[in-house]
Design an enzyme around this catalytic site. Structure first.
Site, short mmCIF file in Angstrom:
data_model
loop_
_atom_site.label_atom_id
_atom_site.label_comp_id
_atom_site.label_asym_id
_atom_site.label_seq_id
_atom_site.Cartn_x
_atom_site.Cartn_y
_atom_site.Cartn_z
N GLY A 133 0.92 -1.24 -0.12
CA GLY A 133 -0.17 0.07 -0.16
C GLY A 133 0.86 1.02 0.17
N GLU A 134 0.31 2.20 0.55
CA GLU A 134 0.94 3.51 0.83
C GLU A 134 1.47 4.10 -0.53
OE1 GLU A 134 5.93 2.70 2.10
OE2 GLU A 134 4.22 2.40 3.64
#
Length: 341
Positions: free
Chosen positions: A307-308
């Site tokens: 993610g991120e």
């Protein structure tokens, strides 16, 4: 997220979706014509050729330019974490945001490699959404306010917008949202997220099932699904995707949670994600199922699940390569190379 954001309504959001600008066919045609003149066999650069044409089509210019890419990461917390769906506490969201600010996260390094600007947008980290197993995660005003906040990422002059998220518990929200949008059972959409054990996996399945039971209206309307089962960062991503479309700005979506947020717009209008590509295929099993549902072929498949915005940042150099080959290669005539007879 500032309280100064205007209070919009779902009807206003639906009106935007009903009036989406289409592709710039002249720019797309110019890109296609140039491809046929470049010093290479037709189709020999594979998907790079398609990506170059896609960039021109949605930037509305030929050749496309990628001097100012931005990666926007939206961070928020989820009330459903109370159900034990993550091995990490909700406090990790704010801790990771601080890590982004210090430059210590993977997305920082990947944005540096891509020469992309990183912007991190916090959405009221001290006040998570409500636990969707008991009530809707957000009311309409909260959801629309988060969407409006996300729209700020699509600023004038940004030539490509990569989108990502940070939020403990958001793969559970993604699974619930996808189940409401596309059907099937909870188990088919739930994955291990940040690494839950078997008991944690079963808690995630149970939370998704409880969320759908508590919010039956989520199956009837994509915006209701977003507010009832999503999160502030999901709403912000949907807003950013919508604003980018209105600004004729191509978008790169990250992984499972990010794609799930954008899928809300797909369910509202199947053309709504034509200006988007998906950066990578997450190892979350629900992501492959979601990609099939929205008809997207990811650029990368590297077994990632961070993610991120990490996948979006990683895809940017490939998009830059597509644009540079298209704009900078010599044509057969320029190079004095014989074309096919």
């Amino acid at each position: 997220m500032s309280n100064a954001q205007p209070a919009l309504t779902f009807e206003e959001m639906r009106a935007l979706v009903r009036n989406l600008p289409g592709p710039d066919l002249d720019s797309g045609t110019a890109a296609l014509q140039r491809q046929s003149q470049l010093t290479k066999p037709p189709g020999s650069l594979g998907r790079l050729e398609d990506l170059a044409q896609w960039l021109a089509t949605w930037q509305g210019r030929h050749p496309a330019e990628l001097r100012r890419p931005r990666v926007a990461v939206f961070a928020a917390n989820h009330g459903v974490v109370a159900q034990g769906v993550s091995p990490y506490p909700a406090a990790v969201t704010a801790q990771m945001v601080a890590n982004f600010a210090r430059g210590g996260a993977a997305v920082n390094r990947l944005c540096e490699v891509a020469d992309a600007e990183l912007r991190v947008y916090e959405l009221d980290l001290d006040n998570p959404t409500r636990d969707f197993t008991e009530s809707p995660a957000m009311d309409e005003e909260e959801c629309c306010r988060a969407m409006a906040y996300g729209m700020m990422a699509a600023e004038m002059g940004v030539q490509l917008l990569g989108l990502g998220e940070m939020g403990i518990g958001n793969t559970t929200a993604a699974a619930a949202l996808c189940c409401a949008l596309f059907g099937g059972d909870a188990r088919g959409w739930v994955g291990r997220g940040t690494g839950v054990d078997d008991a944690g996996f079963e808690r995630k399945v149970a939370a998704v099932e409880a969320g759908l039971a508590a919010n039956p209206q989520a199956r009837d309307d994509p915006f209701e699904a977003l507010r009832r089962l999503g999160g502030f960062e999901f709403a912000a991503i949907a807003g950013a995707v919508l604003a980018a479309r209105m600004a004729r700005m191509p978008v790169v979506l990250d992984g499972y949670a990010c794609t799930a947020a954008a899928a809300v717009l797909f369910k509202a209008d199947r053309r709504a994600l034509d200006h988007c590509v998906v950066a990578h295929r997450s190892v979350e099993p629900g992501h492959s199922r979601l990609l099939e549902a929205i008809g997207k072929d990811p650029i990368l498949d590297l077994g990632m699940r961070l993610g991120e915005g990490s996948g979006a940042a990683l895809a940017i150099p490939i998009l830059k390569a597509a644009a540079e080959c298209h704009a900078g290669m010599a044509t057969f005539a320029e190079a004095g190379v014989s074309d096919r007879a």
